[in-house]
Design a protein around this motif. Structure first.
Motif, PDB file in Angstrom:
ATOM      1  N   GLU A   1      54.014 -39.961 -40.072  1.00 12.00           N
ATOM      2  CA  GLU A   1      54.012 -38.667 -40.328  1.00 12.00           C
ATOM      3  C   GLU A   1      53.939 -38.101 -39.509  1.00 12.00           C
ATOM      4  OE1 GLU A   1      49.949 -39.365 -41.682  1.00 12.00           O
ATOM      5  OE2 GLU A   1      50.157 -39.639 -44.067  1.00 12.00           O
ATOM      6  N   ALA A   2      53.357 -38.560 -38.085  1.00 13.30           N
ATOM      7  CA  ALA A   2      53.983 -38.175 -36.603  1.00 13.30           C
ATOM      8  C   ALA A   2      55.401 -37.427 -36.728  1.00 13.30           C
ATOM      9  CB  ALA A   2      53.662 -39.090 -35.737  1.00 13.30           C
ATOM     10  N   LEU A   3      56.208 -37.789 -36.636  1.00 15.27           N
ATOM     11  CA  LEU A   3      57.599 -37.053 -36.324  1.00 15.27           C
ATOM     12  C   LEU A   3      58.054 -35.741 -37.206  1.00 15.27           C
ATOM     13  CD1 LEU A   3      59.825 -40.756 -36.947  1.00 15.27           C
ATOM     14  CD2 LEU A   3      60.012 -38.835 -34.491  1.00 15.27           C
ATOM     15  N   ALA A   4      57.079 -36.434 -39.101  1.00  9.89           N
ATOM     16  CA  ALA A   4      57.109 -34.842 -39.718  1.00  9.89           C
ATOM     17  C   ALA A   4      56.566 -34.188 -39.281  1.00  9.89           C
ATOM     18  CB  ALA A   4      56.269 -35.391 -41.621  1.00  9.89           C
ATOM     19  N   GLU A   5      55.569 -33.456 -39.076  1.00  9.91           N
ATOM     20  CA  GLU A   5      54.784 -32.808 -37.969  1.00  9.91           C
ATOM     21  C   GLU A   5      55.818 -32.269 -37.554  1.00  9.91           C
ATOM     22  OE1 GLU A   5      50.015 -34.593 -36.776  1.00  9.91           O
ATOM     23  OE2 GLU A   5      49.955 -34.279 -39.385  1.00  9.91           O
ATOM     24  N   HIS A   6      55.793 -33.307 -35.806  1.00 13.68           N
ATOM     25  CA  HIS A   6      56.985 -32.350 -34.874  1.00 13.68           C
ATOM     26  C   HIS A   6      58.096 -31.841 -35.397  1.00 13.68           C
ATOM     27  CE1 HIS A   6      59.050 -32.213 -31.707  1.00 13.68           C
ATOM     28  NE2 HIS A   6      59.609 -33.112 -31.943  1.00 13.68           N
ATOM     29  N   ASP A   7      59.030 -32.373 -36.508  1.00 12.63           N
ATOM     30  CA  ASP A   7      59.825 -31.930 -37.269  1.00 12.63           C
ATOM     31  C   ASP A   7      59.619 -30.789 -37.778  1.00 12.63           C
ATOM     32  OD1 ASP A   7      63.064 -32.068 -37.541  1.00 12.63           O
ATOM     33  OD2 ASP A   7      62.078 -32.608 -39.604  1.00 12.63           O
ATOM     34  N   ALA A   8      58.616 -30.659 -38.563  1.00 10.07           N
ATOM     35  CA  ALA A   8      58.376 -29.215 -39.663  1.00 10.07           C
ATOM     36  C   ALA A   8      57.366 -28.273 -39.437  1.00 10.07           C
ATOM     37  CB  ALA A   8      58.882 -30.062 -41.478  1.00 10.07           C
ATOM     38  N   GLY A   9      56.482 -29.049 -38.425  1.00  8.46           N
ATOM     39  CA  GLY A   9      55.336 -27.998 -38.918  1.00  8.46           C
ATOM     40  C   GLY A   9      53.882 -29.000 -38.763  1.00  8.46           C
ATOM     41  N   SER A  10      53.794 -29.554 -40.342  1.00  9.97           N
ATOM     42  CA  SER A  10      53.472 -30.347 -41.133  1.00  9.97           C
ATOM     43  C   SER A  10      54.016 -31.208 -41.840  1.00  9.97           C
ATOM     44  CB  SER A  10      52.602 -28.947 -41.946  1.00  9.97           C
ATOM     45  OG  SER A  10      53.540 -29.024 -42.634  1.00  9.97           O
ATOM     46  N   VAL A  11      53.384 -31.872 -42.119  1.00  9.86           N
ATOM     47  CA  VAL A  11      53.392 -32.919 -43.478  1.00  9.86           C
ATOM     48  C   VAL A  11      54.132 -32.385 -44.451  1.00  9.86           C
ATOM     49  CG1 VAL A  11      52.777 -35.413 -44.833  1.00  9.86           C
ATOM     50  CG2 VAL A  11      52.496 -35.036 -42.160  1.00  9.86           C
ATOM     51  N   ALA A  12      53.431 -31.224 -45.273  1.00  5.23           N
ATOM     52  CA  ALA A  12      53.657 -30.838 -46.542  1.00  5.23           C
ATOM     53  C   ALA A  12      54.980 -29.543 -46.391  1.00  5.23           C
ATOM     54  CB  ALA A  12      52.327 -29.946 -46.703  1.00  5.23           C
ATOM     55  N   ALA A  13      55.200 -29.491 -45.545  1.00 12.12           N
ATOM     56  CA  ALA A  13      56.437 -28.346 -45.266  1.00 12.12           C
ATOM     57  C   ALA A  13      57.610 -30.020 -45.277  1.00 12.12           C
ATOM     58  CB  ALA A  13      56.377 -28.017 -43.829  1.00 12.12           C
ATOM     59  N   PHE A  14      57.550 -30.707 -44.220  1.00 17.31           N
ATOM     60  CA  PHE A  14      58.399 -31.638 -44.449  1.00 17.31           C
ATOM     61  C   PHE A  14      58.877 -32.286 -45.624  1.00 17.31           C
ATOM     62  CE2 PHE A  14      60.524 -36.451 -43.117  1.00 17.31           C
ATOM     63  CZ  PHE A  14      60.939 -35.741 -42.810  1.00 17.31           C
ATOM     64  N   VAL A  15      57.621 -31.955 -45.996  1.00 14.11           N
ATOM     65  CA  VAL A  15      57.998 -33.100 -47.765  1.00 14.11           C
ATOM     66  C   VAL A  15      58.745 -32.440 -48.623  1.00 14.11           C
ATOM     67  CG1 VAL A  15      57.100 -33.625 -50.180  1.00 14.11           C
ATOM     68  CG2 VAL A  15      56.315 -34.715 -47.668  1.00 14.11           C
ATOM     69  N   LYS A  16      58.705 -31.451 -48.306  1.00 13.40           N
ATOM     70  CA  LYS A  16      59.573 -29.746 -49.060  1.00 13.40           C
ATOM     71  C   LYS A  16      60.757 -29.801 -48.665  1.00 13.40           C
ATOM     72  CE  LYS A  16      59.599 -24.793 -50.553  1.00 13.40           C
ATOM     73  NZ  LYS A  16      59.018 -23.472 -50.001  1.00 13.40           N
TER      74      LYS A  16
END
Length: 176
Positions: free
Chosen positions: A36-51
């Motif tokens: 989750e921390a990597l997703a938030e760092h990479d895409a700004g939010s978990v939802a954006a990363f999952v997309k």
């Protein structure tokens, strides 16, 4: 983060952790908090990363996968199949950084906790046992998929990936 399941550790509020430490925590101990921390760092939010994960799945030609979280812990709407997981493993292992971490048995990382470091041991029992030729990759457990592993090996120039889903226990996951 409150990811649940396997986690790297509790990060004190306001402290920073190196990205490399989070990546190692994700790959070695299935750190859902690190995912989750990597997703938030990479895409700004978990939802954006999952997309982005789902767009990448289409680009890779995955045919039976849909992601709802960066770690797979949440089952609702999150699914895959052995073929797709093998394709993902192949894509992951094509990255030198991922390949190096996945075959690592143990790391000591700087971490903002008492003592200043965190020791992580790879969850992959083949790596832990020093099985010749094992190159990774990832273990996991969810309520719907059961105990799972995507294992990789290389011997005599031949590279293999095996995916096991639905084992009832850790011992069954690795039975011959």
């Amino acid at each position: 983060t409150k990811a649940g399941g396997s986690m790297v550790g509790v990060l004190p509020a306001g402290k920073k952790v190196r990205l490399e430490s989070l990546l190692k925590g994700l790959l070695l101990v299935s750190g859902n908090d690190a995912a989750e921390a990597l997703a938030e760092h990479d895409a700004g939010s978990v939802a954006a990363f999952v997309k982005r994960m789902n767009l990448e799945a289409k680009r890779l030609g995955l045919q039976c996968s849909h992601f709802t979280s960066p770690h797979g812990l949440i089952d609702r709407g999150n699914y895959s199949c052995p073929r797709d997981l093998a394709l993902l493993a192949r894509a992951d292992l094509s990255q030198p950084r991922i390949r190096a971490i996945a075959r690592t048995d143990h790391v000591r990382l700087p971490f903002p906790i008492k003592g200043g470091f965190l020791d992580l041991w790879n969850n992959n029992p083949f790596i832990r046992a020093g099985v010749k030729g094992i190159t990774g990759l990832k273990t996991g457990t969810t309520s719907r998929a059961g105990v799972c592993i995507s294992a990789s090996a290389e011997r005599n120039g031949l590279r293999l990936i095996a995916v096991v889903l639905g084992a009832d226990s850790g011992k069954e996951r690795f039975a011959a």
